[in-house]
Every structure is written in C-alpha cells, then in structure tokens.
Design a protein around this motif. Structure first.
Motif, PDB file in Angstrom:
ATOM      1  N   UNK A  72      40.882 -14.547   7.145  1.00 29.45           N
ATOM      2  CA  UNK A  72      41.190 -14.870   8.542  1.00 29.45           C
ATOM      3  C   UNK A  72      42.493 -15.657   8.686  1.00 29.45           C
ATOM      4  N   UNK A  73      42.776 -16.546   7.741  1.00 29.10           N
ATOM      5  CA  UNK A  73      44.009 -17.323   7.850  1.00 29.10           C
ATOM      6  C   UNK A  73      45.229 -16.415   7.708  1.00 29.10           C
ATOM      7  N   UNK A  74      45.133 -15.454   6.792  1.00 31.16           N
ATOM      8  CA  UNK A  74      46.249 -14.509   6.618  1.00 31.16           C
ATOM      9  C   UNK A  74      46.408 -13.635   7.868  1.00 31.16           C
ATOM     10  N   UNK A  75      45.290 -13.202   8.417  1.00 26.62           N
ATOM     11  CA  UNK A  75      45.331 -12.368   9.622  1.00 26.62           C
ATOM     12  C   UNK A  75      45.924 -13.148  10.796  1.00 26.62           C
ATOM     13  N   UNK A  76      45.504 -14.396  10.967  1.00 26.54           N
ATOM     14  CA  UNK A  76      45.995 -15.200  12.091  1.00 26.54           C
ATOM     15  C   UNK A  76      47.507 -15.422  11.984  1.00 26.54           C
ATOM     16  N   UNK A  77      47.965 -15.793  10.780  1.00 25.28           N
ATOM     17  CA  UNK A  77      49.384 -16.110  10.607  1.00 25.28           C
ATOM     18  C   UNK A  77      50.275 -14.871  10.742  1.00 25.28           C
ATOM     19  N   UNK A  79      49.319 -11.452  11.710  1.00 27.97           N
ATOM     20  CA  UNK A  79      49.081 -10.447  12.750  1.00 27.97           C
ATOM     21  C   UNK A  79      49.024 -11.052  14.153  1.00 27.97           C
ATOM     22  N   UNK A  80      48.337 -12.203  14.275  1.00 30.19           N
ATOM     23  CA  UNK A  80      48.220 -12.830  15.603  1.00 30.19           C
ATOM     24  C   UNK A  80      49.493 -13.601  15.942  1.00 30.19           C
ATOM     25  N   UNK A  81      49.935 -14.463  15.020  1.00 29.49           N
ATOM     26  CA  UNK A  81      51.138 -15.261  15.283  1.00 29.49           C
ATOM     27  C   UNK A  81      52.418 -14.493  14.961  1.00 29.49           C
ATOM     28  N   UNK A  82      52.302 -13.461  14.144  1.00 26.07           N
ATOM     29  CA  UNK A  82      53.457 -12.610  13.860  1.00 26.07           C
ATOM     30  C   UNK A  82      54.474 -13.194  12.904  1.00 26.07           C
ATOM     31  N   UNK A  83      54.046 -14.115  12.020  1.00 29.00           N
ATOM     32  CA  UNK A  83      54.983 -14.645  11.026  1.00 29.00           C
ATOM     33  C   UNK A  83      55.256 -13.594   9.955  1.00 29.00           C
ATOM     34  N   UNK A  84      56.478 -13.591   9.452  1.00 29.84           N
ATOM     35  CA  UNK A  84      56.899 -12.630   8.440  1.00 29.84           C
ATOM     36  C   UNK A  84      56.135 -12.896   7.138  1.00 29.84           C
ATOM     37  N   UNK A  85      55.313 -11.942   6.651  1.00 25.35           N
ATOM     38  CA  UNK A  85      54.546 -12.154   5.410  1.00 25.35           C
ATOM     39  C   UNK A  85      55.432 -12.482   4.220  1.00 25.35           C
ATOM     40  N   UNK A 113      43.935  -9.671  -2.604  1.00 25.88           N
ATOM     41  CA  UNK A 113      43.216  -8.605  -1.906  1.00 25.88           C
ATOM     42  C   UNK A 113      43.664  -8.433  -0.461  1.00 25.88           C
ATOM     43  N   UNK A 114      44.219  -9.527   0.160  1.00 32.01           N
ATOM     44  CA  UNK A 114      44.675  -9.390   1.559  1.00 32.01           C
ATOM     45  C   UNK A 114      46.130  -8.951   1.635  1.00 32.01           C
ATOM     46  N   UNK A 115      46.778  -8.784   0.447  1.00 34.86           N
ATOM     47  CA  UNK A 115      48.130  -8.239   0.446  1.00 34.86           C
ATOM     48  C   UNK A 115      49.233  -9.194   0.093  1.00 34.86           C
TER      49      UNK A 115
END
Length: 911
Positions: A72-77, A79-85, A113-115
């Motif tokens: 969820x933390x990776x998704x929030x940062x 996908x939701x907040x749109x920070x560059x992975x 596993x989350x990328x």
C-alpha cells in the motif's frame, strides 16, 4: 504512539474504546527540540530540519502486516501521489547477530515483489532500521522510503547520508517484539504496524521543491515576516550562499513560531524546568535571530507573526484559534523579560569573545557560558550559536561543571538561609540620624522593567558597612539602595526575588526584600565580585515571577468585591496572602459559603475580569479617600497619609469628583500598596479551589488566576473524560478497581470548587451504580454459595457427611463466604465447612472455615486449620473460633489449597 502501547503489549482493557481498534490514521504534532531527539541546532541551517513538524501515521493493530503495509505504501506514493518510482529508494533491516536478530529478508522480498529495482533496495543498521520505544517495550525492524529530489541518477549511495536532496519521507515500523529487562526479545502475541510520513518532506517532494521551506507550508509565514520586518524576499539560500543570514533567519522564525504556538496551546508554557525550558530556549533563540538579522524590536515580535499561522492551520487545529489570545500574551511576556537583558548579554558575550581571541583560545570557558545564562538568560544553545558565528567552540563538559557548581552553591545557601537579620529600632535610628541615609524611592516597583540605582550601605545584621570586600562570598546579608524596583513584602503580597548586578563585576542574588521604617533591605548573597557604597548597579526583579503575583493581587481585589456583592456588607477582609502560585483571602462570614454562592462569586469575578477594565491608582489624602463610597480597607489596619487608592475600571480622579456617588459601590476600590496588572483581561480567569473555615466567623478562600487557573480547569475536564470512560465500562473487577482509584484521585483533585462539586455529583452516580451492582451480585453469590454447600449435604450419598471442603462457583466475595459461615454457625452447628472463592483470572482468592461441633471434638480449631491453608494462597486469616476468614493473591493455587485443606483435616481426624 504512547497511547497505543497497551494495544501493542496486549494489556489494553476490553472495556477501553481502543481495544476495538484494528486500524487508525492520524496526524501527530511532533516537537524535536530537547532530550534524545533534538533538532534545534540544525533548524535554519538546512532545508529539512524542524523543531515542529507533522507526522502522518497509519496503524495496524494485529490486522494487516508487512505485505499490505509495503504494497500500500508503494501504491500510495507512486500511483496516488504520482511520485517517480525511479527517485524512490527503500531500506530494510540488515540484522544484528550479536542480538540474535536475523536480516528482515521478508521485507526485502516484498519490495522486490511490488517492482522496486534491487539496486534501489538497501540494508540498514540498528540505528536506521530497528525501531525501539526505549530500553524496554515494543520494538521491531523498520523499512524506510527515501526520495531523491534531483532524479536522473542512481542515488543509492546517498541514502541515510544526511544529504539534503535525498531524504527519508516514510518509515514502516513492524512492531513484532517486546524488549525485556534483560535485553532479550519476546515475540508479541500480535504483530502491528506503525508508519510515519513526514508531512513537510512529502509536500516538498510533491511540489518538486529542493527544500521543505520553499513549499507553501512556509510561504505564508515568510510573507508575514516580511510584512512585519520589511526584510528582503526569501530566496531559499543556505550556508555560505546566504551571505547576509536573512534566509536563515526567515527559516528560524517561521519554524519557531510553529513550535511556540502549538506547545503553548497544549499547555507547555515557558519556564525554567523540563518541557517549559525547551519552549523558553526556542523563543529566546528566535528572538535573537529576529533582532540580529531583521533589526526587529523584541517584546512583541512573535505575536505579530502568530495570526498568519492561525489563519493557515487553525481549521485543522482549532485549539490554536481558541488559545490565540493566551498564546499572544505569553509570547509577549517572555519576549519582554528577555529583551531587558538581551543588549547587556550580547555586550558581555562580545567581551568574553574578545578575551578568548586575545589569548588565542578557540573556545569560550564553561564558566562564561554559564554566567551568560545565569545573569542574562542566554540558553546554552543560543550562546553556542553566537560562538559559532565568531568561530569559537564551547566545551560542554566545562559548562556542565560550572552549572553543577552554581546549583550546588545556590541550593546550600537557600537551604541554610531561612531568615535574614532585621534592623532593630536603634539601627533604624542610626541610619536616619547618624548616617543620614534617606529612605529610598520605591515608586519604580509599580512599573515594569529594570532600573539603575546606587548602593548606599551593606547590612550584616550587626553593623552597616560601606563595602563587601571583607565578607566571604555566599554570606547572607542585606543591601540598601537609593532607589529600588523590588517589592518589599507587605499587605499580604510576597517579596520579589531577582538580582542586583554590575555586569561581569559583581552579582548579588536577591532572595527576600523587607521594609523597616521606610528603609528597604534587599536580602541575599553575593555570587561573585565586590559591592561598595556609591556603586551604580542594575536592579532586576524576576518579572516572570512577578507577573502571576500581579494577576493574583488584582484577582484578590475583584474577589473581595464579588464577595460583598454576593454575601452582603458583613463581609470584611481579615487577611490575605498573594504569591506567584495562588491568592488566599480571609473574610468575615458566619456560615460556610454554599456551592451556588461560590458559583455566583466566581462568575461575577470572571465577568469583571472579562470586561478588561483598566487598573487606576493614585496617592490620595487619607480623609478624602475614606469618603469614596464602598471603598474597601482592612479593619484595624493603619494606613499612611496619603494612601494609595487602587480602582478597577474607574479613574481615581473621577471617583474623587463625587466620592459619595452610590454607583461607586459597584466598583472595586481599595487602599492598597501592591502591584497590579494594567488591565483585568491579563488575569484571564479566576478559579476558586478551596473554601474553608479557619476560626469562628472567619472563612478562607484559595483561588488561582491566569495559567494556573487554566491548568486546574483542564484537570477538571480530563477528570470528566475519565468518568465517561468508567461509565462506559462493563461491571466487573476492573471497573470496581477504577472506581476505587478514581474516588481517591477525585478527593485529591485541585480544581474549581464548583466544577469539583459537579464532578462529585456525577461520579457519585457511577459509584452508586457500582455499589448497587455489587450488593446485587453479592446477594446472588451468597445464595449460590449457600445453595452449593447445603446442596452438597442434601444429596442422598452425603446425608451422613460431617464436613464440606471445596471451591465454590463465586468470585473472591468475602461477604458470600461470611453469609455461609453465619448460616452454619446459627442453624447447622454440627457440620464443618471450608470453602474457597475467586479465580486465577480475577487474581484474588477468599477462604473461610467453620469448625462444627463434631470435628471440634477431635481438637480441630479454625485458627490452626486456616493458618495451614493461608501459607498456600498467601495473606493471613482472622476471626473468632469456631470461624476464620482470609484472603490472598495466589489465586492460581486454589485447587492446591482445597486439596491441602482436605488432607490436613483427614490427618487430624486420622481418616
């Protein structure tokens, strides 16, 4: 996270609302300006340190764990907040073989596993990646997320290296262990998650700013600072790039107003102790920056910035809106107190710095650093900052030694000096006639601020001297001055304390001030140096101590007026005490003042206070002053002529135009030589905390004003919340225990008498409901117990049984046991009973024995039998033959005790 600790440890009560929590989210107001976590020295110098910041948290209490938290933390940062992975880097705990801790490879695999690329996943040590609340308690590995503000590169080597452009934004704490006293780790029964995300750092990333201070969190504050000071624009420069230091000062002031506002609103007011001293240090550090870099006038600087912060954050934190007026007053009081010594302190610092430079030293001595604090109120970290500006170091060990020496000396002197010598009638005559010393001008005691004066004489108790050179340091003596701003104890008001100084030449600590025949003697001891007749000195009373004294003295006048209005003209003052903590007022009244009357008195007093009336005073011819309608004076007191008249709300000259005007009875007018506030609004509130009788026809009221009044009101509010929690609890041992403890705490609670009465009325209903339930359950358990025992004997197979020994299906209920014993004692005297109640879950056991005539004939006594059993269940037993009762806390040994009781009797009866 302290409030959640019982959940982590599994000790939260089932009746506590928190026991139902599975997840939670919050924003925490965080302060890092003292103790273990202290960022104060770094604030202003870099782009990401703050003394106050918000920590966004989400929590799992035995619900989700590592897999969900990481996903969820990776998704929030991303996908939701749109920070560059590609700009994000994560860490995991690398393990610690010495402590038996394995690497947290589970967390590493979950990030993969989350990328997250493997070269963006880094191991971290105990310091960075293992979270502990303290030496004992919940702890566990953590996994951080760091953000690279530059991008387009691999910044893995900069993670956790204090690089301002690669900063931690999120930390996932996996609470899975409980640290024991012996440092070993036990797995918790449930696994929990505590995550923290720095709001300011997150905003910096989202707004693509290189600095937290360049975001719109701070721009409104910078705009207000610029408006107030006329400074140039903020340009977000650091270190050597900030050539004039203005940007650094912007950051310091903006950061510090946040800490000051939130801490004061939450009740952490500036003082010299604990968290209060942290607040004072921050304010003084900020004040010095404001004056040095913005040329701001200190005394009301921070309170001018305050409205911008309230406008910005008041919706999210309504407390700072409600407390804005209080915060402003406290900020101004503190700044004014510091402003009086700031100029002199800076000059003294320059002198010390020059001395260090002239000797080639690269540091200030610890004694000098301590003196800057002790004499001028410069906190050590402020002096350290000023020293850094001059390229000087501070030896903190030397400072600690100087501090400890000073405190030990001060403590020993204050302990040994209980009373000071008083000049007798002959010595007063000597001053006047032989030495021709005039009485001092003490009018400055009615105004704020330090003054200059000249030493007249030194008084040792036996003689008057012109110099202290032959007196050992730390010797108690008195000083007479030609003028003074110190208040000498009189009229029920305590004396001022403070110091009389010649900067860096001599310092006299004033512990007490007394007046004899018009002469004012400042009693204390010389800390260093020599004082002699004719020396020009600076007189500094302790303004931060006198301010609440002013509140309390003006509050006493208002209380006196309200008492007459509510109780009638029979009320006359019989004595008073006014100090920095409280006001105490004795008055004539034949009966106890009722709670409804106290409420009227308190309400009337606060209504007067909230009118924010101006306080007027004037010396008036005594005969004319006595003519003012309703004027209050102490019966039997001798007043000087002219007498000082103090009026709350009406100019004294207006009173004198028509002194017989019946309207003046509605005004508080008194003869008084004490110090008072300028306007009643400064008092804030008056709270009566005690009403009692001290002699026949004499009553006493104790009351608090100002911050002290607010503190006891908060205590009442907190106790009201505590009652709510107890009310919501289900009946049982836990509620009974809470009621018992709360009863004692309520009796000891110091708060408004009116509020306390309301709390007692409310709490008594809770107590009654518990008592009623206890009686109901006791009665039911008595029946259960009696039925169990008589039922045993009623069974066909037991019809000839002479005794019963067993564990009854009841709680640790002594009354039920007693009722069964009384039944057999009066109605079935032949049979013998030994019964037990309680359970391991209850943590208590009760037991009781009745020795029937059949068994007693064999030499069995209740005393010897119960003594053998008490050894097992703990505690003792008591009673009169043929019965005995006891209780213990070894409830896990009830079965063992039952068997022991059986075997003991069988051996006695040789069965």
């Amino acid at each position: 996270m302290n409030q959640f600790k019982p959940i982590f440890l599994g000790t939260v009560a089932s009746t506590d609302d928190m026991s139902k929590l599975k997840r939670a989210v919050d924003t925490q107001k965080c302060i890092r300006a003292g103790g273990k976590h202290n960022d104060l020295d770094d604030v202003g110098k870099d782009s990401y340190h703050h003394t106050f910041f918000e920590m966004l948290g989400n929590w799992s209490f035995g619900d989700y764990f590592k897999k969900e938290a990481i996903g969820w933390s990776w998704e929030l940062l991303t996908k939701v907040y749109g920070l560059d992975p590609n700009r994000l880097y994560v860490t995991y705990f690398e393990g610690n073989p010495e402590m038996g801790l394995e690497p947290d490879l589970e967390a590493k695999d979950l990030w993969l596993s989350v990328g997250v690329p493997e070269d963006h996943i880094l191991p971290g040590n105990m310091k960075d990646n293992f979270w502990e609340m303290g030496d004992q308690g919940p702890c566990g590995p953590c996994s951080e997320v760091h953000y690279d503000k530059v991008g387009g590169r691999n910044a893995a080597h900069l993670v956790n290296q204090d690089d301002p452009l690669v900063v931690e934004v999120w930390n996932n704490v996996f609470i899975q262990f409980d640290r024991q006293k012996d440092k070993s780790l036990k797995s918790l029964p449930a696994k929990h998650v505590d995550t923290g995300m720095g709001f300011e750092r997150l905003v910096s990333a989202l707004q693509e700013k290189p600095s937290n201070y360049a975001t719109d969190i701070f721009t409104p504050l910078f705009a207000k600072i610029q408006e107030v000071t006329g400074a140039r624009d903020y340009t977000d420069k650091y270190g050597k790039d900030d050539l004039d230091g203005i940007d650094t000062a912007y950051r310091v002031v903006a950061d510090h107003i946040r800490l000051l506002t939130f801490s004061i609103s939450d009740g952490a007011v500036p003082n010299n102790d604990g968290r209060g001293y942290v607040v004072r240090r921050v304010l003084r550090r900020g004040s010095r920056y404001a004056r040095k870099y913005f040329n701001a006038e200190i005394g009301s600087f921070f309170s001018k910035i305050l409205p911008a912060l309230v406008d910005q954050m008041g919706e999210q934190f309504p407390d700072i809106v409600r407390k804005q007026k209080d915060v402003k007053e406290i900020l101004d009081e503190e700044e004014e107190a510091f402003a009086r010594t700031l100029d002199r302190g800076e000059k003294q610092f320059e002198k010390y710095a020059a001395q260090a430079a002239s000797t080639g030293a690269k540091k200030l001595s610890g004694a000098d650093v301590w003196r800057l604090y002790d004499t001028f109120g410069f906190p050590e970290d402020l002096t350290k900052l000023m020293a850094e500006e001059r390229g000087l170091n501070i030896d903190e060990e030397e400072v600690a030694i100087a501090r400890e020496k000073a405190r030990e000396a001060s403590k020993s002197i204050k302990d040994s000096v209980q009373t000071f010598a008083k000049p007798n009638v002959h010595q007063i005559a000597e001053l006047k006639d032989k030495l021709q010393i005039s009485t001092p001008d003490d009018e400055p005691k009615f105004t704020k601020g330090d003054i200059k004066a000249k030493v007249q004489l030194v008084f040792t108790g036996t003689e008057f001297l012109e110099s202290t050179k032959d007196l050992p340091l730390k010797t108690p003596f008195g000083i007479l001055l030609d003028r003074t701003n110190f208040y000498a104890e009189q009229g029920g008001q305590v004396a001022d304390t403070g110091r009389i100084v010649i900067d860096d030449v001599a310092e006299f600590k004033v512990l007490d001030v007394q007046q004899f025949g018009g002469y004012v003697v400042h009693n204390g001891y010389l800390d260093y140096g020599v004082l002699k007749s004719g020396d020009e000195v600076i007189c500094e009373y302790d303004e931060l101590r006198r301010q609440p004294i002013r509140n309390n003295h003006t509050g006493t006048h208002i209380l006196n007026h309200s008492l007459r209005e509510v109780l009638g003209d029979e009320v006359n003052q019989k004595g008073s005490l006014v100090d920095q903590d409280k006001l105490r007022f004795d008055f004539s009244h034949k009966v106890q003042v009722t709670v409804p009357e106290l409420k009227k008195i308190e309400d009337l007093s606060n209504s007067y206070i909230r009118q924010n009336c101006k306080i007027y005073s004037k010396d008036v011819e005594l005969d004319l002053a006595r003519q003012i309608n309703g004027v209050r004076a102490v019966f039997g007191e001798t007043y000087p002529n002219p007498v000082r008249v103090v009026s709350v709300g009406i100019d004294v000259d207006m009173l004198l135009e028509k002194p017989e005007n019946p309207e003046w009875r509605k005004v508080s007018v008194e003869f008084c030589g004490g110090t008072h506030v300028e306007q009643t609004g400064i008092i804030k509130d008056l709270v009566i905390v005690e009403e009692s009788g001290i002699a026949k026809g004499i009553r006493r009221i104790v009351a608090y004003t100002g911050d002290a009044a607010h503190a006891v009101q908060r205590d009442a509010e907190e106790f009201g919340k505590r009652i709510e929690l107890i009310e919501a609890m289900s009946f049982g041992p836990e509620k009974e225990s809470e009621v018992k403890q709360a009863t004692a705490d309520l009796n000891n609670l110091v708060t408004s008498t009116v509020l306390k009465d309301a709390l007692k009325s409310r709490f008594n209903k809770v107590v009654k409901s518990v008592v009623d339930e206890q009686k109901k359950r006791q009665k039911a358990e008595s029946k259960i117990a009696l039925d169990a025992v008589t039922g045993h004997f009623a069974k066909k197979e037991n019809k000839d049984a002479k005794y019963f020994i067993g564990h009854l299906p009841i709680s640790a209920n002594s009354k039920a046991v007693s009722d069964v014993l009384n039944h057999f004692k009066s109605k079935d005297k032949e049979r013998t009973v030994y019964m037990f109640g309680g359970s391991p879950s209850e943590g208590a056991v009760v037991h009781g024995v009745y020795v029937g005539t059949h068994v007693a004939s064999s030499g069995v006594t209740a005393e010897t039998w119960s003594a053998a059993v008490s050894e097992i269940v703990g505690g003792k037993s008591g009673g009169k033959e043929p019965t005995r009762q006891g209780q213990g806390n070894n409830a896990d040994k009830i079965d063992e005790a039952v068997e022991a009781a059986r075997k003991w009797l069988e051996e006695k009866l040789k069965l």
